[in-house]
Design a protein around this motif. Sequence first.
Motif, PDB file in Angstrom:
ATOM      1  N   LEU A   1     -12.202 -31.850  44.339  1.00  0.00           N
ATOM      2  CA  LEU A   1     -11.304 -32.929  44.728  1.00  0.00           C
ATOM      3  C   LEU A   1     -10.703 -32.560  46.067  1.00  0.00           C
ATOM      4  CD1 LEU A   1      -9.729 -35.560  43.658  1.00  0.00           C
ATOM      5  CD2 LEU A   1      -7.853 -33.952  43.246  1.00  0.00           C
ATOM      6  N   GLY A   2     -10.706 -33.495  47.002  1.00  0.00           N
ATOM      7  CA  GLY A   2     -10.128 -33.248  48.316  1.00  0.00           C
ATOM      8  C   GLY A   2      -9.166 -34.364  48.700  1.00  0.00           C
ATOM      9  N   ARG A   3      -8.195 -34.024  49.544  1.00  0.00           N
ATOM     10  CA  ARG A   3      -7.259 -35.021  50.065  1.00  0.00           C
ATOM     11  C   ARG A   3      -7.247 -34.934  51.578  1.00  0.00           C
ATOM     12  NH1 ARG A   3      -1.371 -35.242  50.776  1.00  0.00           N
ATOM     13  NH2 ARG A   3      -1.218 -33.101  49.981  1.00  0.00           N
ATOM     14  N   LEU A   4      -7.372 -36.077  52.262  1.00  0.00           N
ATOM     15  CA  LEU A   4      -7.389 -36.128  53.709  1.00  0.00           C
ATOM     16  C   LEU A   4      -6.392 -37.165  54.201  1.00  0.00           C
ATOM     17  CD1 LEU A   4     -10.649 -35.824  52.715  1.00  0.00           C
ATOM     18  CD2 LEU A   4     -10.933 -35.582  55.179  1.00  0.00           C
ATOM     19  N   SER A   5      -5.935 -36.983  55.434  1.00  0.00           N
ATOM     20  CA  SER A   5      -5.157 -38.018  56.091  1.00  0.00           C
ATOM     21  C   SER A   5      -6.120 -39.088  56.604  1.00  0.00           C
ATOM     22  CB  SER A   5      -4.359 -37.433  57.256  1.00  0.00           C
ATOM     23  OG  SER A   5      -5.238 -37.079  58.323  1.00  0.00           O
ATOM     24  N   LEU A   6      -5.597 -40.243  56.964  1.00  0.00           N
ATOM     25  CA  LEU A   6      -6.442 -41.296  57.510  1.00  0.00           C
ATOM     26  C   LEU A   6      -6.955 -40.960  58.904  1.00  0.00           C
ATOM     27  CD1 LEU A   6      -4.609 -44.523  56.285  1.00  0.00           C
ATOM     28  CD2 LEU A   6      -6.768 -43.567  55.467  1.00  0.00           C
ATOM     29  N   GLU A   7      -6.427 -39.867  59.479  1.00  0.00           N
ATOM     30  CA  GLU A   7      -6.928 -39.386  60.779  1.00  0.00           C
ATOM     31  C   GLU A   7      -7.978 -38.301  60.594  1.00  0.00           C
ATOM     32  OE1 GLU A   7      -3.484 -39.759  60.154  1.00  0.00           O
ATOM     33  OE2 GLU A   7      -3.813 -41.756  61.028  1.00  0.00           O
ATOM     34  N   GLY A   8      -8.295 -37.949  59.345  1.00  0.00           N
ATOM     35  CA  GLY A   8      -9.371 -37.001  59.085  1.00  0.00           C
ATOM     36  C   GLY A   8      -8.939 -35.565  58.857  1.00  0.00           C
ATOM     37  N   GLU A   9      -7.648 -35.291  58.807  1.00  0.00           N
ATOM     38  CA  GLU A   9      -7.195 -33.915  58.563  1.00  0.00           C
ATOM     39  C   GLU A   9      -7.347 -33.575  57.086  1.00  0.00           C
ATOM     40  OE1 GLU A   9      -3.166 -31.112  58.929  1.00  0.00           O
ATOM     41  OE2 GLU A   9      -3.112 -33.251  59.466  1.00  0.00           O
ATOM     42  N   LEU A  10      -8.006 -32.450  56.798  1.00  0.00           N
ATOM     43  CA  LEU A  10      -8.179 -32.010  55.416  1.00  0.00           C
ATOM     44  C   LEU A  10      -6.892 -31.348  54.949  1.00  0.00           C
ATOM     45  CD1 LEU A  10     -10.116 -31.707  53.008  1.00  0.00           C
ATOM     46  CD2 LEU A  10     -10.797 -29.488  53.966  1.00  0.00           C
ATOM     47  N   LEU A  11      -6.227 -31.944  53.946  1.00  0.00           N
ATOM     48  CA  LEU A  11      -4.939 -31.477  53.467  1.00  0.00           C
ATOM     49  C   LEU A  11      -5.044 -30.645  52.198  1.00  0.00           C
ATOM     50  CD1 LEU A  11      -3.000 -34.832  53.966  1.00  0.00           C
ATOM     51  CD2 LEU A  11      -3.128 -32.890  55.546  1.00  0.00           C
ATOM     52  N   LEU A  12      -6.101 -30.862  51.418  1.00  0.00           N
ATOM     53  CA  LEU A  12      -6.272 -30.146  50.154  1.00  0.00           C
ATOM     54  C   LEU A  12      -7.740 -30.160  49.773  1.00  0.00           C
ATOM     55  CD1 LEU A  12      -4.230 -30.328  46.907  1.00  0.00           C
ATOM     56  CD2 LEU A  12      -6.607 -31.061  46.824  1.00  0.00           C
ATOM     57  N   LEU A  13      -8.213 -29.035  49.219  1.00  0.00           N
ATOM     58  CA  LEU A  13      -9.572 -28.964  48.685  1.00  0.00           C
ATOM     59  C   LEU A  13      -9.532 -28.090  47.439  1.00  0.00           C
ATOM     60  CD1 LEU A  13     -12.559 -29.746  49.041  1.00  0.00           C
ATOM     61  CD2 LEU A  13     -12.856 -27.593  50.306  1.00  0.00           C
ATOM     62  N   ARG A  14      -9.838 -28.689  46.294  1.00  0.00           N
ATOM     63  CA  ARG A  14      -9.801 -27.978  45.023  1.00  0.00           C
ATOM     64  C   ARG A  14     -11.194 -28.005  44.409  1.00  0.00           C
ATOM     65  NH1 ARG A  14      -5.562 -26.614  41.978  1.00  0.00           N
ATOM     66  NH2 ARG A  14      -4.173 -27.967  43.176  1.00  0.00           N
ATOM     67  N   ASP A  15     -11.783 -26.823  44.246  1.00  0.00           N
ATOM     68  CA  ASP A  15     -13.131 -26.651  43.696  1.00  0.00           C
ATOM     69  C   ASP A  15     -12.984 -25.997  42.320  1.00  0.00           C
ATOM     70  OD1 ASP A  15     -15.692 -25.750  43.059  1.00  0.00           O
ATOM     71  OD2 ASP A  15     -15.768 -24.297  44.690  1.00  0.00           O
ATOM     72  N   PHE A  16     -13.569 -26.596  41.281  1.00  0.00           N
ATOM     73  CA  PHE A  16     -13.349 -26.037  39.947  1.00  0.00           C
ATOM     74  C   PHE A  16     -14.586 -26.217  39.062  1.00  0.00           C
ATOM     75  CE2 PHE A  16     -12.057 -30.424  39.971  1.00  0.00           C
ATOM     76  CZ  PHE A  16     -12.467 -30.942  38.760  1.00  0.00           C
ATOM     77  N   GLY A  17     -14.703 -25.326  38.069  1.00  0.00           N
ATOM     78  CA  GLY A  17     -15.768 -25.406  37.082  1.00  0.00           C
ATOM     79  C   GLY A  17     -16.949 -24.512  37.406  1.00  0.00           C
ATOM     80  N   HIS A  18     -17.618 -24.047  36.342  1.00  0.00           N
ATOM     81  CA  HIS A  18     -18.813 -23.214  36.481  1.00  0.00           C
ATOM     82  C   HIS A  18     -19.682 -23.456  35.250  1.00  0.00           C
ATOM     83  CE1 HIS A  18     -20.868 -19.799  38.452  1.00  0.00           C
ATOM     84  NE2 HIS A  18     -21.296 -19.539  37.231  1.00  0.00           N
ATOM     85  N   TRP A  19     -20.442 -24.572  35.309  1.00  0.00           N
ATOM     86  CA  TRP A  19     -21.240 -24.977  34.164  1.00  0.00           C
ATOM     87  C   TRP A  19     -22.735 -24.910  34.500  1.00  0.00           C
ATOM     88  CZ3 TRP A  19     -16.968 -28.110  35.647  1.00  0.00           C
ATOM     89  CH2 TRP A  19     -15.857 -28.035  34.773  1.00  0.00           C
ATOM     90  N   GLU A  20     -23.530 -24.974  33.438  1.00  0.00           N
ATOM     91  CA  GLU A  20     -24.982 -24.958  33.621  1.00  0.00           C
ATOM     92  C   GLU A  20     -25.442 -26.130  34.494  1.00  0.00           C
ATOM     93  OE1 GLU A  20     -28.993 -25.275  30.796  1.00  0.00           O
ATOM     94  OE2 GLU A  20     -27.028 -24.878  29.903  1.00  0.00           O
ATOM     95  N   ASP A  21     -24.842 -27.296  34.279  1.00  0.00           N
ATOM     96  CA  ASP A  21     -25.162 -28.475  35.080  1.00  0.00           C
ATOM     97  C   ASP A  21     -24.008 -29.457  34.959  1.00  0.00           C
ATOM     98  OD1 ASP A  21     -26.554 -30.116  36.762  1.00  0.00           O
ATOM     99  OD2 ASP A  21     -28.237 -30.494  35.401  1.00  0.00           O
ATOM    100  N   VAL A  22     -23.881 -30.372  35.929  1.00  0.00           N
ATOM    101  CA  VAL A  22     -22.843 -31.398  35.872  1.00  0.00           C
ATOM    102  C   VAL A  22     -23.405 -32.712  36.414  1.00  0.00           C
ATOM    103  CG1 VAL A  22     -20.997 -29.693  36.230  1.00  0.00           C
ATOM    104  CG2 VAL A  22     -21.877 -30.981  38.186  1.00  0.00           C
ATOM    105  N   VAL A  23     -22.759 -33.803  36.031  1.00  0.00           N
ATOM    106  CA  VAL A  23     -23.029 -35.124  36.596  1.00  0.00           C
ATOM    107  C   VAL A  23     -21.688 -35.768  36.901  1.00  0.00           C
ATOM    108  CG1 VAL A  23     -23.980 -37.422  36.208  1.00  0.00           C
ATOM    109  CG2 VAL A  23     -25.197 -35.416  35.346  1.00  0.00           C
ATOM    110  N   PHE A  24     -21.394 -36.008  38.177  1.00  0.00           N
ATOM    111  CA  PHE A  24     -20.152 -36.671  38.555  1.00  0.00           C
ATOM    112  C   PHE A  24     -20.229 -38.139  38.149  1.00  0.00           C
ATOM    113  CE2 PHE A  24     -17.609 -39.263  41.390  1.00  0.00           C
ATOM    114  CZ  PHE A  24     -16.383 -38.616  41.350  1.00  0.00           C
ATOM    115  N   THR A  25     -19.091 -38.666  37.633  1.00  0.00           N
ATOM    116  CA  THR A  25     -19.069 -40.057  37.186  1.00  0.00           C
ATOM    117  C   THR A  25     -18.183 -40.932  38.051  1.00  0.00           C
ATOM    118  OG1 THR A  25     -19.384 -39.285  34.909  1.00  0.00           O
ATOM    119  CG2 THR A  25     -18.700 -41.571  35.208  1.00  0.00           C
ATOM    120  N   ALA A  26     -16.875 -40.628  38.135  1.00  0.00           N
ATOM    121  CA  ALA A  26     -15.965 -41.505  38.871  1.00  0.00           C
ATOM    122  C   ALA A  26     -14.642 -40.809  39.128  1.00  0.00           C
ATOM    123  CB  ALA A  26     -15.718 -42.789  38.085  1.00  0.00           C
TER     124      ALA A  26
END
Length: 287
Positions: free
Chosen positions: A137-162
């Motif tokens: 999950l990431g959060r950016l300003s409308l000018e493109g500045e990256l404000l937050l980046l959260r990387d999580f999980g360590h599974w055999e496989d994943v499918v992103f939904t929404a």
Amino acid sequence: MRTYSFGVETVPAAMAKDLVVGSVHDGRNYRIMLARVVGEEIIETRFLAGENDWEGHSAAELDSGYIIGGAVEGVATPDGGEGWKAYVARLDKSLNVLWERKIDVRENGAVYSVLPTEEGLFIAGETGRSGGKGFFLGRLSLEGELLLLRDFGHWEDVVFTALLPSENGFKLIGSVKTGRWEVRAFDFGSSGEFLGEKTLAEGIALTADLWCEKLVLAGYRGENFWVRVGKRNITLGEGTVTSMFATKDCLLVGGELEGNAVIVELSLNSPGREKWWTRESPGRTAR
């Protein structure tokens, strides 16, 4: 009906108002496709490309243009590829790129959802490689500045939904494989702080949305065409749900059922009596 092709493969992936985002293979590499559509006519196209493959996966409308998400500078392979950078870009109404960001997320990332807010935007997607995959999950300003980046999980496989709005902030929905497939919800606050997770159901959800204050999951469970509305599970034989569209009184889900392209109508007023239409059958009612 009009059909369009821009290369060996033309794959639409998302739509925001009049903008279609996807990927085109030109015989050598994938490029991001941007197409503005009015009725059945494409009135404007742009293609974004660079080193290796570029793919478009998501889009959202802004007051003055669009936000798109995808994956760039990777190498596409049948098992998902490698070297992808998560990609997000802001476009004006003429599809010119105002800014873009290429984000390294665990050496392999793709943006599958972009969600604008009053103060900026959130992005979400998959990261990692087979045997050690997760979400971000990431959060950016409308000018493109990256404000937050959260990387999580360590599974055999994943499918992103929404990525969906919730009472406390946002809810990331995804399927994870830990011996079996199950759908989980990961809750985040309005600033991106992690609040907790919950297992929702067995199966793989390819799409999710809120309908009449209920969370709807759709995809497949085992080999069955599967929809879950709140806590109610609906299966209609061998197949897969790939898309859905909600109205006030009914929910339309599309996909493949028993080898045919199908649209299924689910009604709040007639639970247990789903209707569906296929290319070979003008109408049928589930019993």
